[in-house]
Motif scaffolding. Structure first.
Motif, PDB file in Angstrom:
ATOM      1  N   LEU A  17       0.929  -1.179   0.085  1.00  0.00           N
ATOM      2  CA  LEU A  17      -0.100   0.151   0.018  1.00  0.00           C
ATOM      3  C   LEU A  17       0.854   1.485   0.051  1.00  0.00           C
ATOM      4  O   LEU A  17       0.382   2.192  -0.548  1.00  0.00           O
ATOM      5  N   GLY A  18       2.063   1.171   0.739  1.00  0.00           N
ATOM      6  CA  GLY A  18       2.961   2.472   0.947  1.00  0.00           C
ATOM      7  C   GLY A  18       3.614   2.779  -0.598  1.00  0.00           C
ATOM      8  O   GLY A  18       3.877   4.048  -0.878  1.00  0.00           O
ATOM      9  N   ALA A  19       3.645   1.877  -1.553  1.00  0.00           N
ATOM     10  CA  ALA A  19       4.222   2.201  -2.770  1.00  0.00           C
ATOM     11  C   ALA A  19       3.361   2.340  -3.793  1.00  0.00           C
ATOM     12  O   ALA A  19       3.576   2.463  -4.920  1.00  0.00           O
ATOM     13  N   CYS A  20       1.868   2.456  -3.512  1.00  0.00           N
ATOM     14  CA  CYS A  20       0.984   2.421  -4.541  1.00  0.00           C
ATOM     15  C   CYS A  20       0.794   3.875  -5.212  1.00  0.00           C
ATOM     16  O   CYS A  20       0.571   4.251  -6.203  1.00  0.00           O
ATOM     17  N   ALA A  21       0.756   4.900  -4.283  1.00  0.00           N
ATOM     18  CA  ALA A  21       0.806   6.353  -4.916  1.00  0.00           C
ATOM     19  C   ALA A  21       1.922   7.380  -4.398  1.00  0.00           C
ATOM     20  O   ALA A  21       2.376   7.166  -3.152  1.00  0.00           O
ATOM     21  N   SER A  22       2.263   8.167  -5.023  1.00  0.00           N
ATOM     22  CA  SER A  22       3.091   9.260  -5.052  1.00  0.00           C
ATOM     23  C   SER A  22       2.822  10.478  -5.711  1.00  0.00           C
ATOM     24  O   SER A  22       2.441  10.153  -6.929  1.00  0.00           O
ATOM     25  N   GLY A  54      -4.413  10.454   2.496  1.00  0.00           N
ATOM     26  CA  GLY A  54      -4.033   8.957   1.921  1.00  0.00           C
ATOM     27  C   GLY A  54      -5.291   8.367   1.248  1.00  0.00           C
ATOM     28  O   GLY A  54      -6.448   9.119   1.304  1.00  0.00           O
ATOM     29  N   ASN A  55      -4.994   7.438   0.359  1.00  0.00           N
ATOM     30  CA  ASN A  55      -5.910   6.703  -0.438  1.00  0.00           C
ATOM     31  C   ASN A  55      -6.735   5.784   0.542  1.00  0.00           C
ATOM     32  O   ASN A  55      -6.490   5.350   1.461  1.00  0.00           O
ATOM     33  N   GLY A  58      -9.992   0.619  -0.506  1.00  0.00           N
ATOM     34  CA  GLY A  58     -10.723  -0.682  -0.086  1.00  0.00           C
ATOM     35  C   GLY A  58      -9.661  -1.763  -0.135  1.00  0.00           C
ATOM     36  O   GLY A  58     -10.099  -2.826   0.542  1.00  0.00           O
ATOM     37  N   ALA A  59      -8.284  -1.661  -0.534  1.00  0.00           N
ATOM     38  CA  ALA A  59      -7.683  -2.914  -0.598  1.00  0.00           C
ATOM     39  C   ALA A  59      -7.291  -3.075   0.901  1.00  0.00           C
ATOM     40  O   ALA A  59      -7.104  -4.489   1.292  1.00  0.00           O
ATOM     41  N   GLY A  60      -7.083  -1.956   1.630  1.00  0.00           N
ATOM     42  CA  GLY A  60      -6.508  -2.083   3.048  1.00  0.00           C
ATOM     43  C   GLY A  60      -7.594  -2.848   3.811  1.00  0.00           C
ATOM     44  O   GLY A  60      -7.338  -3.757   4.801  1.00  0.00           O
ATOM     45  N   ALA A  61      -8.890  -2.470   3.580  1.00  0.00           N
ATOM     46  CA  ALA A  61     -10.050  -3.126   4.537  1.00  0.00           C
ATOM     47  C   ALA A  61     -10.271  -4.450   3.833  1.00  0.00           C
ATOM     48  O   ALA A  61     -10.405  -5.463   4.844  1.00  0.00           O
ATOM     49  N   VAL A  62     -10.027  -5.037   2.630  1.00  0.00           N
ATOM     50  CA  VAL A  62     -10.220  -6.158   2.184  1.00  0.00           C
ATOM     51  C   VAL A  62      -9.087  -7.041   2.796  1.00  0.00           C
ATOM     52  O   VAL A  62      -9.353  -8.207   3.293  1.00  0.00           O
ATOM     53  N   THR A  63      -7.772  -6.639   2.783  1.00  0.00           N
ATOM     54  CA  THR A  63      -6.837  -7.318   3.444  1.00  0.00           C
ATOM     55  C   THR A  63      -6.821  -7.655   4.724  1.00  0.00           C
ATOM     56  O   THR A  63      -6.672  -8.872   5.437  1.00  0.00           O
ATOM     57  N   ALA A 103      -0.487   4.795   5.382  1.00  0.00           N
ATOM     58  CA  ALA A 103       0.353   4.533   4.707  1.00  0.00           C
ATOM     59  C   ALA A 103       0.628   5.292   3.194  1.00  0.00           C
ATOM     60  O   ALA A 103       1.760   5.377   2.895  1.00  0.00           O
ATOM     61  N   THR A 104      -0.479   5.761   2.798  1.00  0.00           N
ATOM     62  CA  THR A 104      -0.169   6.363   1.653  1.00  0.00           C
ATOM     63  C   THR A 104      -0.523   7.949   1.707  1.00  0.00           C
ATOM     64  O   THR A 104      -0.378   8.846   0.751  1.00  0.00           O
TER      65      THR A 104
END
Length: 164
Positions: A17-22, A54-55, A58-63, A103-104
């Protein structure tokens, strides 16, 4: 075993997740490479620190939900495991969402510039390696609808050929 799996999955999820957006101006998307960009000269008027939120894709919630469900289902017998698994899924989803958002999140700057024609523009971008001060000459580079600010290159005057 399940706790080890949950811990490993959590660490992996946070790393991804930390690498997803910048919005870092020093990082260019692959799709923007080898594309013609528009470049405009400008002068910095002011710079102020801001935070890019941060973003929450939903990926964090699913994980987190999956990890919580797996960890919770290993508690007690079958019935208890099902109940704790559901509660673990809900708690994991909430925690996973918060982890993704934090993280984002990114420290950034808002750079107010004045173009040569007198118009003013504002660009928000992640903190890069360049620091800007009022009065600095910069260029605005726009590619694919996204603009970044960077220090203007020093341009030397071409040597004039003697006239005959």
């Amino acid at each position: 075993m399940n706790k080890t799996f949950a811990l490993c999955a959590s660490v992996l999820a946070v790393s991804l997740l930390g690498a997803c957006a910048s919005s870092n101006p020093d990082v260019v998307r692959r799709s923007d490479a080898q594309r013609m960009s528009t470049v405009i000269d400008a002068t910095v008027l002011s710079v102020r620190p801001v935070t890019v939120d941060g973003n929450q894709s939903g990926a964090g919630a699913v994980t987190g939900g999956v990890i919580g469900a797996v960890a919770g289902s290993s508690v007690g017998g079958r019935r208890e495991g099902q109940i704790v698994g559901v509660l673990g899924a809900v708690a994991g989803a909430v925690v996973g969402n918060a982890i993704e958002r934090n993280a984002t999140r990114e420290d950034a700057v808002e750079i107010l510039v004045q173009l040569r024609n007198g118009e003013r523009r504002s660009v928000i971008q992640g903190k890069g390696q360049e620091n800007f001060l009022a009065g600095d000459p910069v260029i605005l580079t726009t590619t694919g609808g996204k603009t970044r600010v960077s220090r203007a290159p020093v341009v030397s005057q071409p040597a004039h050929a003697p006239s005959n």
